[in-house]
Design a protein around this motif. Sequence first.
Motif, PDB file in Angstrom:
ATOM      1  N   ALA A   1       0.829  -1.207   0.000  1.00 28.72           N
ATOM      2  CA  ALA A   1       0.000   0.000   0.000  1.00 28.72           C
ATOM      3  C   ALA A   1       0.862   1.256   0.000  1.00 28.72           C
ATOM      4  N   ALA A   2       1.914   1.248   0.821  1.00 27.37           N
ATOM      5  CA  ALA A   2       2.804   2.408   0.890  1.00 27.37           C
ATOM      6  C   ALA A   2       3.563   2.603  -0.423  1.00 27.37           C
ATOM      7  N   GLU A   3       4.094   1.527  -0.965  1.00 33.99           N
ATOM      8  CA  GLU A   3       4.888   1.618  -2.195  1.00 33.99           C
ATOM      9  C   GLU A   3       4.041   2.012  -3.399  1.00 33.99           C
ATOM     10  N   GLN A   4       2.800   1.564  -3.412  1.00 38.77           N
ATOM     11  CA  GLN A   4       1.921   1.832  -4.555  1.00 38.77           C
ATOM     12  C   GLN A   4       1.008   3.037  -4.323  1.00 38.77           C
ATOM     13  N   ASN A   5       1.173   3.671  -3.172  1.00 39.40           N
ATOM     14  CA  ASN A   5       0.337   4.823  -2.817  1.00 39.40           C
ATOM     15  C   ASN A   5      -1.148   4.480  -2.923  1.00 39.40           C
ATOM     16  N   ALA A   6      -1.500   3.312  -2.376  1.00 38.03           N
ATOM     17  CA  ALA A   6      -2.887   2.837  -2.394  1.00 38.03           C
ATOM     18  C   ALA A   6      -3.503   3.022  -1.010  1.00 38.03           C
ATOM     19  N   PRO A   7      -4.782   3.323  -0.939  1.00 46.05           N
ATOM     20  CA  PRO A   7      -5.451   3.422   0.359  1.00 46.05           C
ATOM     21  C   PRO A   7      -5.331   2.098   1.119  1.00 46.05           C
ATOM     22  N   LEU A   8      -5.111   2.205   2.430  1.00 49.56           N
ATOM     23  CA  LEU A   8      -4.941   1.023   3.282  1.00 49.56           C
ATOM     24  C   LEU A   8      -5.922   1.067   4.443  1.00 49.56           C
ATOM     25  N   ILE A   9      -6.579  -0.053   4.673  1.00 47.58           N
ATOM     26  CA  ILE A   9      -7.374  -0.259   5.878  1.00 47.58           C
ATOM     27  C   ILE A   9      -6.711  -1.373   6.670  1.00 47.58           C
ATOM     28  N   ASP A  10      -6.197  -1.051   7.846  1.00 48.32           N
ATOM     29  CA  ASP A  10      -5.441  -2.029   8.637  1.00 48.32           C
ATOM     30  C   ASP A  10      -6.405  -2.802   9.542  1.00 48.32           C
ATOM     31  N   LEU A  11      -7.182  -3.660   8.913  1.00 41.32           N
ATOM     32  CA  LEU A  11      -8.213  -4.402   9.637  1.00 41.32           C
ATOM     33  C   LEU A  11      -7.617  -5.394  10.629  1.00 41.32           C
ATOM     34  N   ASP A  12      -6.437  -5.924  10.336  1.00 42.27           N
ATOM     35  CA  ASP A  12      -5.774  -6.824  11.281  1.00 42.27           C
ATOM     36  C   ASP A  12      -5.546  -6.112  12.610  1.00 42.27           C
ATOM     37  N   LYS A  13      -4.905  -4.964  12.557  1.00 40.28           N
ATOM     38  CA  LYS A  13      -4.611  -4.225  13.782  1.00 40.28           C
ATOM     39  C   LYS A  13      -5.886  -3.763  14.486  1.00 40.28           C
ATOM     40  N   GLU A  14      -6.810  -3.217  13.726  1.00 35.73           N
ATOM     41  CA  GLU A  14      -8.009  -2.651  14.349  1.00 35.73           C
ATOM     42  C   GLU A  14      -8.926  -3.723  14.919  1.00 35.73           C
ATOM     43  N   SER A  15      -8.996  -4.870  14.257  1.00 34.89           N
ATOM     44  CA  SER A  15      -9.817  -5.945  14.814  1.00 34.89           C
ATOM     45  C   SER A  15      -9.140  -6.554  16.043  1.00 34.89           C
ATOM     46  N   GLN A  16      -7.806  -6.616  16.043  1.00 30.44           N
ATOM     47  CA  GLN A  16      -7.098  -7.052  17.254  1.00 30.44           C
ATOM     48  C   GLN A  16      -7.382  -6.094  18.414  1.00 30.44           C
ATOM     49  N   ASP A  17      -7.380  -4.812  18.120  1.00 32.00           N
ATOM     50  CA  ASP A  17      -7.668  -3.824  19.171  1.00 32.00           C
ATOM     51  C   ASP A  17      -9.072  -4.042  19.746  1.00 32.00           C
ATOM     52  N   LEU A  18     -10.027  -4.327  18.878  1.00 37.24           N
ATOM     53  CA  LEU A  18     -11.386  -4.583  19.336  1.00 37.24           C
ATOM     54  C   LEU A  18     -11.449  -5.836  20.205  1.00 37.24           C
ATOM     55  N   LEU A  19     -10.775  -6.901  19.775  1.00 39.00           N
ATOM     56  CA  LEU A  19     -10.765  -8.143  20.543  1.00 39.00           C
ATOM     57  C   LEU A  19     -10.122  -7.932  21.909  1.00 39.00           C
ATOM     58  N   GLN A  20      -9.027  -7.176  21.950  1.00 44.13           N
ATOM     59  CA  GLN A  20      -8.359  -6.905  23.223  1.00 44.13           C
ATOM     60  C   GLN A  20      -9.272  -6.128  24.157  1.00 44.13           C
ATOM     61  N   LYS A  21      -9.981  -5.176  23.608  1.00 43.83           N
ATOM     62  CA  LYS A  21     -10.900  -4.377  24.416  1.00 43.83           C
ATOM     63  C   LYS A  21     -12.017  -5.241  24.996  1.00 43.83           C
ATOM     64  N   MET A  22     -12.509  -6.187  24.219  1.00 45.48           N
ATOM     65  CA  MET A  22     -13.602  -7.043  24.675  1.00 45.48           C
ATOM     66  C   MET A  22     -13.132  -8.143  25.620  1.00 45.48           C
ATOM     67  N   GLY A  23     -11.888  -8.628  25.386  1.00 45.44           N
ATOM     68  CA  GLY A  23     -11.341  -9.669  26.241  1.00 45.44           C
ATOM     69  C   GLY A  23     -11.652 -11.072  25.762  1.00 45.44           C
ATOM     70  N   PRO A  24     -10.993 -12.084  26.359  1.00 46.72           N
ATOM     71  CA  PRO A  24     -11.117 -13.467  25.885  1.00 46.72           C
ATOM     72  C   PRO A  24     -12.534 -14.018  25.861  1.00 46.72           C
ATOM     73  N   GLU A  25     -13.349 -13.688  26.835  1.00 47.90           N
ATOM     74  CA  GLU A  25     -14.694 -14.272  26.894  1.00 47.90           C
ATOM     75  C   GLU A  25     -15.697 -13.505  26.032  1.00 47.90           C
ATOM     76  N   SER A  26     -15.792 -12.214  26.239  1.00 47.04           N
ATOM     77  CA  SER A  26     -16.785 -11.428  25.496  1.00 47.04           C
ATOM     78  C   SER A  26     -16.538 -11.457  23.994  1.00 47.04           C
ATOM     79  N   SER A  27     -15.276 -11.567  23.590  1.00 45.24           N
ATOM     80  CA  SER A  27     -14.962 -11.565  22.162  1.00 45.24           C
ATOM     81  C   SER A  27     -15.495 -12.795  21.435  1.00 45.24           C
ATOM     82  N   LYS A  28     -15.853 -13.826  22.179  1.00 48.28           N
ATOM     83  CA  LYS A  28     -16.464 -15.006  21.548  1.00 48.28           C
ATOM     84  C   LYS A  28     -17.773 -14.639  20.858  1.00 48.28           C
ATOM     85  N   LEU A  29     -18.426 -13.584  21.333  1.00 44.64           N
ATOM     86  CA  LEU A  29     -19.686 -13.147  20.732  1.00 44.64           C
ATOM     87  C   LEU A  29     -19.512 -12.718  19.279  1.00 44.64           C
ATOM     88  N   LEU A  30     -18.297 -12.351  18.898  1.00 46.92           N
ATOM     89  CA  LEU A  30     -18.031 -11.888  17.540  1.00 46.92           C
ATOM     90  C   LEU A  30     -17.794 -13.038  16.568  1.00 46.92           C
TER      91      LEU A  30
END
Length: 255
Positions: free
Chosen positions: A169-198
């Motif tokens: 994305a950086a080399e090609q100047n393409a828009p990037l959505i870092d879903l890996d990082k952002e979904s990890q952040d969401l899972l961490q916020k919810m925690g091991p048990e609550s994240s099972k709901l997702l």
Amino acid sequence: MYKYLFKTAPVIVLFALVGFTIAQRNPIKVYLIGDSTMANKQVKAFPETGWGMPFYNFFDNTVTVDNRAQNGRSTKTFINEKLWEPVERDLKEGDYVLVQFGHNDEVPTKGSYINEEGFKANLIKFITESRNKKAIPVLITPVARRKFDKDGKIQGTHDVYSAIVRTVAAEQNAPLIDLDKESQDLLQKMGPESSKLLYNYLTPGENPNYPGGKEDDTHFSELGARKMAEIVLADIRLLKLELASRIVVSNLGIK
């Protein structure tokens, strides 16, 4: 009376112009290409839901979402099975191509596996051929699997291939959505048990499609799919893509 008309005339003209602008917007397609975490699901898989399924609900009527993602596909198999070919053929100026692969590309024991150099080359192919048609490619890092260590800290499972997506994305100047990082952040916020709901977690007897129950840390529930779609939509707005102006924000519950 005339004084009132003079005061209101500019407002009427403004609304007329806004209405005319909306009416004159070109219809566009948003193509989704990727794997099972994005794909449409058959009834027999319910409640497993790809995040591309609720995604179309958030746009106005000038946007058609065409979800071409398929279970088990990698960049290699998506190209080799000629799933990309009709997308590339039908692309028109102003269309979007949202590209999310990695889950199946990165596993050496799968037939869908492709090495790091090949993965990068295929991402560049999607970008180049989209741009040749004056469409807008958007790269998305592979969405997180639910994996916590014994201390309750989320663990990355796509680190190498997500890094490749970011680099391309950086080399090609393409828009990037870092879903890996952002979904990890969401899972961490919810925690091991609550994240099972997702994810597709079901107890025995809860659903006739999975009579023995299910514990799936890769594929989403309806709630999880919506949450991932909302992350992608929020990033489309942050990236200030023209597509963002076609999001119906009231459906997102935001202003």
